[in-house]
Design a protein around this motif. Structure first.
Motif, PDB file in Angstrom:
ATOM      1  N   PHE A   2       0.849  -1.181   0.000  1.00  0.00           N
ATOM      2  CA  PHE A   2       0.000   0.000   0.000  1.00  0.00           C
ATOM      3  C   PHE A   2       0.890   1.238   0.000  1.00  0.00           C
ATOM      4  N   THR A   3       0.584   2.193  -0.866  1.00  0.00           N
ATOM      5  CA  THR A   3       1.351   3.443  -0.874  1.00  0.00           C
ATOM      6  C   THR A   3       0.801   4.429   0.155  1.00  0.00           C
ATOM      7  N   GLU A   4      -0.413   4.165   0.639  1.00  0.00           N
ATOM      8  CA  GLU A   4      -1.015   5.002   1.664  1.00  0.00           C
ATOM      9  C   GLU A   4      -1.332   4.152   2.884  1.00  0.00           C
ATOM     10  N   LYS A   5      -1.759   4.784   3.947  1.00  0.00           N
ATOM     11  CA  LYS A   5      -2.086   4.070   5.172  1.00  0.00           C
ATOM     12  C   LYS A   5      -3.249   3.108   4.952  1.00  0.00           C
ATOM     13  N   VAL A   6      -3.244   2.004   5.690  1.00  0.00           N
ATOM     14  CA  VAL A   6      -4.381   1.101   5.696  1.00  0.00           C
ATOM     15  C   VAL A   6      -5.522   1.790   6.441  1.00  0.00           C
ATOM     16  N   ARG A   7      -6.690   1.815   5.818  1.00  0.00           N
ATOM     17  CA  ARG A   7      -7.844   2.542   6.345  1.00  0.00           C
ATOM     18  C   ARG A   7      -8.779   1.573   7.072  1.00  0.00           C
ATOM     19  N   ALA A  29      -1.837   2.791  11.044  1.00  0.00           N
ATOM     20  CA  ALA A  29      -3.118   2.696  10.352  1.00  0.00           C
ATOM     21  C   ALA A  29      -3.893   4.001  10.521  1.00  0.00           C
ATOM     22  N   ASP A  74     -10.498  -0.117   4.051  1.00  0.00           N
ATOM     23  CA  ASP A  74      -9.890  -1.375   3.618  1.00  0.00           C
ATOM     24  C   ASP A  74     -10.307  -2.528   4.524  1.00  0.00           C
ATOM     25  N   PRO A 313      -2.226  -7.557   7.686  1.00  0.00           N
ATOM     26  CA  PRO A 313      -1.595  -7.841   6.397  1.00  0.00           C
ATOM     27  C   PRO A 313      -1.991  -9.187   5.793  1.00  0.00           C
ATOM     28  N   ASN A 339       0.993  -0.700   6.257  1.00  0.00           N
ATOM     29  CA  ASN A 339       0.884  -0.619   4.791  1.00  0.00           C
ATOM     30  C   ASN A 339       2.118  -1.131   4.073  1.00  0.00           C
TER      31      ASN A 339
END
Length: 342
Positions: A2-7, A29, A74, A313, A339
């Motif tokens: 993931f290039t961004e935070k896990v939502r 996160a 996510d 993950p 991420n």
């Protein structure tokens, strides 16, 4: 990756959610939604709720569909009830919004035999929406994957005995009621001992062991007995004293016979603790050679919350459907932000 935070959406804002939210934040996160039906917490900023020391702008809502429509999550972490039938609609709401689900629902650790209709329906919904649902927590590592790993150091296995104990005060009213806390003995016998309608939490963990070891179950039996003291005990969850002679919880012993000739006996003890009580996670495996091991006074709540977050993950990377913990990828500690592992 993931290039961004896990939502993440936190679905259920009770005692455990406070720990989970802190763990999520510490592992990078982003909390994008929070859901609960308790009027005491509805409208609270999750920063205030979880005592983060700052406000996030994310408030606890009682409208689950509205939350999912406005947050592009996510993962949903669901910490509400213990059994699949009472969780089915909650899980469905998450899945139809294309959100992966990880839950502390104890039966979800391996529900295929105890709630097959619900499990199969949720499996189909998850596959149709390209997401995964799994159960995790203390039983993921310490009741399934650790015992099966230890068995790899044995030449022959005859019998497995496991015993765990936890304080029902840590998990809320629904779990306390499922353990008969505050029940008179006649009520306990009628609604819990004789009904035999609900599998103990160790029941589902033992099924997970059998699945991981590719053992086939021949028969299952369970006996539940109340824990009773001769002195009064105060229950914070019930908000009252439990008189001497009433149940402060129960012990459920579940016995499995397998077609491979291996017997599994697991005892699940959930009760209101006194100051001298502590959690337990003990295992004894009879065979060649014999093996005894335990986790000394485990902090079940802390282990459960940490495992849930560290499982994210492998949840995201898993195939779509209902995938139980025994089938997920190896679990590991998250040194870096979540991420970076997906």
């Amino acid at each position: 990756m993931f290039t961004e935070k896990v939502r993440v959406v936190q679905f259920g804002c009770g005692k455990m959610a406070k720990v989970i939210i802190k763990n999520l934040v510490s592992h990078g996160a982003e909390i994008v939604g929070a859901i609960d039906t308790n009027p005491v917490v509805i409208g609270q900023d999750i920063g205030d709720f979880a005592e983060l020391g700052y406000r996030t702008g994310i408030k606890i809502s009682n409208n689950a569909q509205e939350v999912f429509e406005n947050c592009d999550a996510d993962v949903a972490i669901v910490t509400v009830f213990s059994y699949m039938p009472e969780m089915e609609k909650i899980f469905e709401t998450c899945l139809v919004n294309n959100v992966n689900v990880i839950t502390t629902c104890e039966e979800a650790i391996y529900p295929w035999n105890t709630s097959p209709a619900v499990a199969n329906r949720l499996d189909r919904i998850a596959k149709d929406h390209g997401v995964t649902i799994t159960g995790s927590g203390m039983q993921d590592i310490y009741w399934i994957n650790m015992p099966t790993l230890m068995m790899a150091g044995m030449n022959k296995i005859k019998k497995i005995k496991g015993a765990v104990s936890y304080n029902v005060e840590d998990y809320g009213l629904a779990l306390a009621e499922a353990h008969g806390v505050g029940y008179e003995i006649t009520k306990f016998e009628k609604e819990i001992s004789q009904a035999q309608s609900l599998p103990s939490y160790m029941w589902n963990a033992a099924e997970g062991i059998c699945s991981k070891m590719n053992w086939t179950i021949q028969s299952v039996s369970q006996k539940s007995v109340p824990f009773v003291l001769e002195e009064m005990v105060y229950s914070e969850t019930l908000g009252r004293n439990i008189p001497a002679g009433e149940a402060i919880g129960m012990s459920a012993v579940t016995t499995f016979e397998t077609h491979q000739g291996i017997e599994i006996e697991v005892e699940c003890i959930g009760k209101v603790y006194r100051e001298t009580d502590g959690d337990m996670c003990d295992w004894e495996i009879t065979g060649e050679p014999d093996m005894v091991f335990s986790l000394e006074k485990p902090d079940t709540v802390a282990h459960t919350c940490a495992t849930i977050v560290n499982r994210i993950p492998s949840l995201i990377e898993a195939p779509a459907g209902l995938v139980t913990a025994d089938q997920l990828a190896e679990l590991s500690y998250l040194t870096y932000p979540i991420n970076l592992y997906v």
